[in-house]
Scaffold this active site. Sequence first.
Site, PDB file in Angstrom:
ATOM      1  N   ASP A 217       1.029  -1.251   0.079  1.00 28.33           N
ATOM      2  CA  ASP A 217       0.144  -0.046   0.091  1.00 28.33           C
ATOM      3  C   ASP A 217       0.921   1.141   0.046  1.00 28.33           C
ATOM      4  O   ASP A 217       0.667   2.142  -0.619  1.00 28.33           O
ATOM      5  CB  ASP A 217      -0.761   0.024   1.401  1.00 28.33           C
ATOM      6  CG  ASP A 217      -1.847   1.108   1.220  1.00 28.33           C
ATOM      7  OD1 ASP A 217      -2.775   1.099   0.453  1.00 28.33           O
ATOM      8  OD2 ASP A 217      -1.847   2.070   2.126  1.00 28.33           O
ATOM      9  N   LYS A 221       1.567   3.944  -2.962  1.00 30.44           N
ATOM     10  CA  LYS A 221       1.476   5.562  -2.771  1.00 30.44           C
ATOM     11  C   LYS A 221       2.638   6.306  -3.030  1.00 30.44           C
ATOM     12  O   LYS A 221       2.795   7.436  -3.864  1.00 30.44           O
ATOM     13  CB  LYS A 221       1.099   5.675  -1.089  1.00 30.44           C
ATOM     14  CG  LYS A 221      -0.372   5.407  -0.679  1.00 30.44           C
ATOM     15  CD  LYS A 221      -0.293   5.645   0.642  1.00 30.44           C
ATOM     16  CE  LYS A 221      -1.656   5.031   1.040  1.00 30.44           C
ATOM     17  NZ  LYS A 221      -1.863   4.950   2.334  1.00 30.44           N
TER      18      LYS A 221
HETATM   19  N1  LIG Z   1     -10.457   2.925   4.547  1.00 27.53           N
HETATM   20  C1  LIG Z   1      -9.488   4.047   4.281  1.00 27.53           C
HETATM   21  O1  LIG Z   1      -9.111   4.515   5.152  1.00 27.53           O
HETATM   22  C2  LIG Z   1      -9.130   4.069   3.033  1.00 27.53           C
HETATM   23  C3  LIG Z   1      -7.997   5.460   2.702  1.00 27.53           C
HETATM   24  C4  LIG Z   1      -8.017   5.531   1.342  1.00 27.53           C
HETATM   25  C5  LIG Z   1      -8.397   4.707   0.337  1.00 27.53           C
HETATM   26  N2  LIG Z   1      -9.024   3.807   0.655  1.00 27.53           N
HETATM   27  C6  LIG Z   1      -9.447   2.781  -0.595  1.00 27.53           C
HETATM   28  O2  LIG Z   1     -11.127   2.813  -0.214  1.00 27.53           O
HETATM   29  C7  LIG Z   1     -11.434   1.546  -1.195  1.00 27.53           C
HETATM   30  C8  LIG Z   1     -12.321   0.741  -0.385  1.00 27.53           C
HETATM   31  O3  LIG Z   1     -11.853   0.544   0.874  1.00 27.53           O
HETATM   32  P1  LIG Z   1     -12.739  -0.005   1.910  1.00 27.53           P
HETATM   33  O4  LIG Z   1     -12.325   0.019   3.313  1.00 27.53           O
HETATM   34  O5  LIG Z   1     -14.365   0.751   1.770  1.00 27.53           O
HETATM   35  O6  LIG Z   1     -13.076  -1.362   1.331  1.00 27.53           O
HETATM   36  P2  LIG Z   1     -14.250  -2.633   1.760  1.00 27.53           P
HETATM   37  O7  LIG Z   1     -14.011  -3.960   1.421  1.00 27.53           O
HETATM   38  O8  LIG Z   1     -15.111  -2.134   3.066  1.00 27.53           O
HETATM   39  O9  LIG Z   1     -15.371  -2.362   0.587  1.00 27.53           O
HETATM   40  C9  LIG Z   1     -14.883  -2.652  -0.965  1.00 27.53           C
HETATM   41  C10 LIG Z   1     -16.487  -2.926  -1.561  1.00 27.53           C
HETATM   42  O10 LIG Z   1     -16.113  -3.024  -2.884  1.00 27.53           O
HETATM   43  C11 LIG Z   1     -17.038  -3.887  -3.604  1.00 27.53           C
HETATM   44  N3  LIG Z   1     -16.369  -4.337  -4.682  1.00 27.53           N
HETATM   45  C12 LIG Z   1     -15.375  -5.405  -4.703  1.00 27.53           C
HETATM   46  N4  LIG Z   1     -15.112  -5.826  -6.084  1.00 27.53           N
HETATM   47  C13 LIG Z   1     -15.967  -4.998  -6.824  1.00 27.53           C
HETATM   48  C14 LIG Z   1     -16.436  -4.881  -8.054  1.00 27.53           C
HETATM   49  N5  LIG Z   1     -15.836  -5.728  -9.240  1.00 27.53           N
HETATM   50  N6  LIG Z   1     -17.550  -4.355  -8.680  1.00 27.53           N
HETATM   51  C15 LIG Z   1     -18.272  -3.533  -7.593  1.00 27.53           C
HETATM   52  N7  LIG Z   1     -17.922  -3.534  -6.261  1.00 27.53           N
HETATM   53  C16 LIG Z   1     -16.854  -4.363  -5.879  1.00 27.53           C
HETATM   54  C17 LIG Z   1     -17.199  -4.914  -2.030  1.00 27.53           C
HETATM   55  O11 LIG Z   1     -18.273  -5.753  -2.329  1.00 27.53           O
HETATM   56  C18 LIG Z   1     -17.203  -3.922  -1.413  1.00 27.53           C
HETATM   57  O12 LIG Z   1     -18.626  -3.446  -1.218  1.00 27.53           O
HETATM   58  C19 LIG Z   1      -9.857   0.642  -1.040  1.00 27.53           C
HETATM   59  O13 LIG Z   1      -9.408   0.663  -2.506  1.00 27.53           O
HETATM   60  C20 LIG Z   1      -8.849   1.391  -0.205  1.00 27.53           C
HETATM   61  O14 LIG Z   1      -7.675   1.243  -0.435  1.00 27.53           O
HETATM   62  C21 LIG Z   1      -9.522   3.238   2.004  1.00 27.53           C
HETATM   63  N1  LIG Z   2      -4.089   1.409   4.075  1.00 36.16           N
HETATM   64  C1  LIG Z   2      -4.390   2.926   3.855  1.00 36.16           C
HETATM   65  C2  LIG Z   2      -6.037   3.240   4.471  1.00 36.16           C
HETATM   66  C3  LIG Z   2      -6.829   2.414   3.391  1.00 36.16           C
HETATM   67  O1  LIG Z   2      -6.651   2.570   2.153  1.00 36.16           O
HETATM   68  C4  LIG Z   2      -3.485   3.627   4.681  1.00 36.16           C
HETATM   69  O2  LIG Z   2      -2.715   3.130   5.281  1.00 36.16           O
HETATM   70  O3  LIG Z   2      -3.307   4.776   4.336  1.00 36.16           O
END
Ligand SMILES: NC(=O)c1ccc[n+]([C@@H]2O[C@H](COP(=O)([O-])OP(=O)(O)OC[C@H]3O[C@@H](n4cnc5c(N)ncnc54)[C@H](O)[C@@H]3O)[C@@H](O)[C@H]2O)c1
Ligand SMILES: N[C@@H](CCO)C(=O)O
Length: 359
Positions: A217, A221
């Site tokens: 990850d 970045k």
């Molecule tokens: N949580 C954080 O702090 C954070 C910060 C920055 C970026 N992100 C990014 O946000 C994204 C989501 O993170 P999250 O924690 O919500 O994940 P999560 O696992 O809670 O949710 C992911 C969702 O995507 C759906 N999904 C998977 N494949 C799919 C497809 N082909 N079509 C449609 N839907 C699909 C899953 O069913 C689920 O609903 C990730 O890429 C993560 O890196 C998260």
């Molecule tokens: N794993 C990410 C959060 C979810 O994307 C981070 O540590 O910034």
Amino acid sequence: MKKINIVLFGVGNVGSALINQILEARSKILNSSQLEINIAVLVNSKIAFYNNNTINNSWEADFKTYGYPYKLSHILNHVKKEKLTNLIAVDATASEDFVKNYKELIRNGFHIVAANKTANTLSDKFYKELRIELKKHNKQFLYETNVGAGLPVIKTVQDLHLAGEEITKIRGIFSGSLSYIFNTFSNNNKSFSEVLEDARTRGLTEPDPRIDLSGKDVGRKLLILAREINILKELSEVRIESLVPNHLNGKSSISHFIENQQELNLNFEERRSKLKSDEVLRHIGELDVASGELEVKLVTEKRSSPFGSLQEADASFEIYTKSYGNRPIVIQGAGAGAAVTSRGVLSDLLKISEKLECI
Ligand SMILES: NC(=O)c1ccc[n+]([C@@H]2O[C@H](COP(=O)([O-])OP(=O)(O)OC[C@H]3O[C@@H](n4cnc5c(N)ncnc54)[C@H](O)[C@@H]3O)[C@@H](O)[C@H]2O)c1
Ligand SMILES: N[C@@H](CCO)C(=O)O
């Protein structure tokens, strides 16, 4: 009056928080910016819910009750049939496969906002082809939450670069997930697996926590920022110290990893026992422009140092440039969590809408 029509791919932590923030902010945005935000379709990995009325607080129940098994072609047909314009696809999945749909979405009239970091970290070839497709169809692609969640890191780097400022180095605690994990682990007696489980259940880690622990990850970045300033690298060229033992790596399932995560404890216990009372563990990313080196590693820092004194899931980015000399621009704050991330996605949506036509 403007209206944007969103198709939200990924209704997990970030996607759900986004829907709730839109519901909460919708009337304020309508009044202040004359912008109506319509969430036209909600999609997870299995089903799609076609929302013919304005989305409301019962969206979660409606999604489960009225969701149909989905195909991208059905969604594309639906938006055409309903004559929806100002289309924006939000990628809140963590899927490497889903980004292969971006070009088709663009060709079918969608702008894209992505929390998913994959599209910017596949091959240089894909990266460039995607931008050619965007230009050809006059579409926007924003992804501020790819680095530092809701923190304005990408925009800052883009603006400096665009203005001709020479960026010499970017160094920081890039991972909010690992920041939370090592802050907690360095400051109490809990086992590493307990701390990891706590971070995961709070929605602070990637859906597969090995993406964080393996350094992938943070490697992603670093690569995203490097590409913003024309350092053309591949993910395989980032020097990464992985914290996942081989037998628990990505080839086994997430649930197998979680069931066996206590096997990480011995190694981390050993690292913690070597810390002096004024030291903590910190997970660092470094991009050195002169050498073109990108590196991810776990280091020991003094508690009193800028990185050593970070709290909670704070990320911190030091951007060194020619004009700022050896006193970098510092961007610091919560670097993970659904609420800060979805707010960053919402902000990207509003930025895209500024350039769209009134309908
Ligand atoms: N949580 C954080 O702090 C954070 C910060 C920055 C970026 N992100 C990014 O946000 C994204 C989501 O993170 P999250 O924690 O919500 O994940 P999560 O696992 O809670 O949710 C992911 C969702 O995507 C759906 N999904 C998977 N494949 C799919 C497809 N082909 N079509 C449609 N839907 C699909 C899953 O069913 C689920 O609903 C990730 O890429 C993560 O890196 C998260
Ligand atoms: N794993 C990410 C959060 C979810 O994307 C981070 O540590 O910034």
